[in-house]
Scaffold this motif. Sequence first.
Motif, short mmCIF file in Angstrom:
data_model
loop_
_atom_site.label_atom_id
_atom_site.label_comp_id
_atom_site.label_asym_id
_atom_site.label_seq_id
_atom_site.Cartn_x
_atom_site.Cartn_y
_atom_site.Cartn_z
N GLU A 1 4.44 -0.20 8.56
CA GLU A 1 4.46 1.08 7.85
C GLU A 1 5.91 1.57 7.74
O GLU A 1 6.65 1.57 8.73
N VAL B 1 5.06 3.59 2.60
CA VAL B 1 4.50 2.34 2.08
C VAL B 1 4.19 1.42 3.26
O VAL B 1 4.77 1.53 4.34
N ARG B 2 3.26 0.52 3.04
CA ARG B 2 2.91 -0.46 4.04
C ARG B 2 3.20 -1.83 3.46
O ARG B 2 2.60 -2.24 2.48
N TRP B 3 4.19 -2.52 4.05
CA TRP B 3 4.63 -3.81 3.52
C TRP B 3 4.61 -4.82 4.65
O TRP B 3 5.20 -4.59 5.70
N LYS C 1 1.30 5.46 -0.20
CA LYS C 1 0.70 6.79 -0.16
C LYS C 1 1.52 7.64 -1.11
O LYS C 1 2.63 8.05 -0.78
N ARG D 1 6.04 0.72 -9.61
CA ARG D 1 4.64 0.95 -9.91
C ARG D 1 4.36 0.33 -11.26
O ARG D 1 5.12 0.56 -12.22
N ASP E 1 0.86 -1.18 0.00
CA ASP E 1 0.00 0.00 0.00
C ASP E 1 0.89 1.22 0.00
O ASP E 1 1.80 1.32 0.82
N ARG F 1 -0.71 0.20 -9.61
CA ARG F 1 -0.51 -0.44 -8.30
C ARG F 1 0.98 -0.49 -7.97
O ARG F 1 1.83 -0.55 -8.85
N TRP F 2 1.26 -0.53 -6.66
CA TRP F 2 2.65 -0.51 -6.20
C TRP F 2 3.07 -1.88 -5.71
O TRP F 2 2.29 -2.60 -5.12
#
Lengths: 503, 256
Positions: free
Chosen positions: A446, A440-442, A429, A489, A427, A495-496
């Motif tokens: 976060e 990013v959320r991996w 931002k 991306r 995810d 999408r990332w």
Amino acid sequence: MFLPNWPTDRLRRRRGTPGEAAILLVSVDHGRQVIAHCCPRSAACGVAPGLTLAHARALLSACPATIEAAHDPRRDEAALRSLAAWAIRYSPLVSPDPPDGLLLDVTGCHRLYRDEHRLLDAIGRELRRLGFTASLACAGTIGCAWAAARHGGTGVVVVLPGREREALGPLPVESLRVDRRIAEALHEVNVDRVGQVLALPRRELAARYPADLLRRIDQAVGDAVEMIEPLRPREPVMIERTFDGAATQLESLLIAGRELIDKAAAALAQIECGALRMTMRIARLGGEPAELELRLSRPSRDPRHLWSLLRPRLEAVNMHLGVEGMTLTVAAAQRLAHRQESSWIDRDSAAAAGERAWGELIDTLSHRLGADRAVCTRLVESHLPERSTRRVAAMDAAGSAKRSSAPATPVTGDRPSLLLERPEPIDAKATGPDGPPSAVRWRGVEHRLVAARGPHRLAEEWWRDEQRGVTREYFAVQDDAGRWLWIFRAVESGRWFIHGQWA
Amino acid sequence: MEGCALLRPTTRADAISELAARVEAAERRDAGRGWESVLSGWGPPLESLVCGVLHEWCGPGRSGRDGTMPLLLLAHLASQALRQRRRDRVVWIGSARMWPQPHALGAGVDDGGLVDRSLLVDPPTGSDRLWAIDLCLRSPAVAAVVADAAGLTLAHTRRLQLAAEAGGALALLARPLEDLGMPSAAAIRCRVECIPSPTMRPRWSITINRCKGMQRRSGMEAGHTLILEHHRATGCLRVPAQLADRPAQASARHAG
């Protein structure tokens, strides 16, 4: 056995080309490209050995397809040897007769086919099936059979014993296997047929022509002995041990196994070879025989090493009611020259010892863990990160490195040290439409990003079939803990993903 | 021990220095073999990594799915070992997801780096991993063994230490951060952390957590910190150029 179109037939068979294509074999002579061999189809168009390539091309302009290849006599000879090995099915004594013939001693063998005609027919049929044109002749002497096969007309010729002189009579003098200069000298005095030569007094011939002519005549008519040097098929090293009654103790199995390995190593040393693959077959009472296969990365005949590979496998064998016998076969061997033991360590022997130790390490690891768990990295010519490397089992790497051509050039540029198995979605931002995200959320964590390099755009390789039309924009980003990640991306979907990191 | 009887040092200072040298040799366990240190260019403390003893690198991450080896650091050390020893092979032992990419192995560097000289091994179980590390350390063909050593006990590391002494390869064990407190027979244990860098290059800080028998030789001591930066063009890790945010101690050492 005479194979008039051997080089072109061989090429046609190897390339699998259809019969209507014309084949030209070209060699370079004084800087000119000259036809060395041509197939019957191009010969029908007027091409003959000795013409220049350009001339031949002009003659063959009507032909639907033409294949031009370099003439390689050494390969032809090697192929002739394998054909000789094939022909051992018809006779135990076979010898290649370069450049374009085979000699078979069929004494006694024709009985299996009832007579010589049927034998030769059978051989000719099989050769035609393989795609080779051959004319075959059978005679009491090598010289006579040679002459009859080449000059005795089409089809199968059988010369009965004692009738060599009559058979040779109408053939041209070239069929005596003499030097071209002798044949020309004979033609000059209007001697064109062997029969005419045979009618001349021997003393005159000896005075006027080299001794070779008389020798060849004697060989052809059977007055001089000529032997063929048969091809000796190499028997694989196979060592067998049968127990006196079924053995039920593991110790006896191990002792016998060690003995077999020692014997095999000695046999391999005798033929200057090292084993690449060995099979141990264990005959068991009350069960199917067990087969253990050993593969090696480099040829070896070191009994200690071979035993260290075999022993753990032997220990795991289910012996059922007892072992009746063991057979060790060296299924594949490669030449491994003798090395002189030197009393001091020089550079070469240290390197060889290192290489040997490395091969043994690879074998031991691959045998216990499995060949796919000890691998080497090979570079592949591709800019996509997941395609730019290939893992090769270390067992096969030594052989494949020799076969493969120049190594691929590595991709220049900034690539991470660690790549994820497949890109994982994250995810992001994003700050803007084109820039890297701010966080990013991996895997549920976060990461705030503080620095970024990029974008670096990689597109799908258009020359591949399975295109998905994906273009990626890669960024190298640094999170607030100092870790550098490689994210991209997907341009189409927006999408990332994360693909790797600098670990 | 016969040295005690043979040598009769004349002065007290001589006797002390002689004994200290022997204690150091015993601690380093490479007495008489003359293994040279494998590193250069990092300033004195870490230059005394020697072959034949275990080196542990804890970090940068914790164990589990995110756990990684400090690949660039270990690849740099392995390539240095390759340059020093007459052997030219490196074995990487760890799960397949930790295997280094060719760029970490120096693909694109003039001599091809470690790509063609590396064997990657993925043992399925912990005991297989221990066996594989032991085997590779003992092999005379291997210059350096880089292994994932997460969860090894003291007994395991003792076994590996013996193997390293026998084979003489550079032994680099990567452990997760939580193994920092685990007992081990390793001679040197360093803690590796990612740190933010003002330049655009990855940076690590390396803290020497403990070092056995190295003090006298090189002045290496626990608690010493070194900052290293990855250099893309050469694939090396270097002490970064003089910058304002470097610790004063390290810069003083480097200058000296």
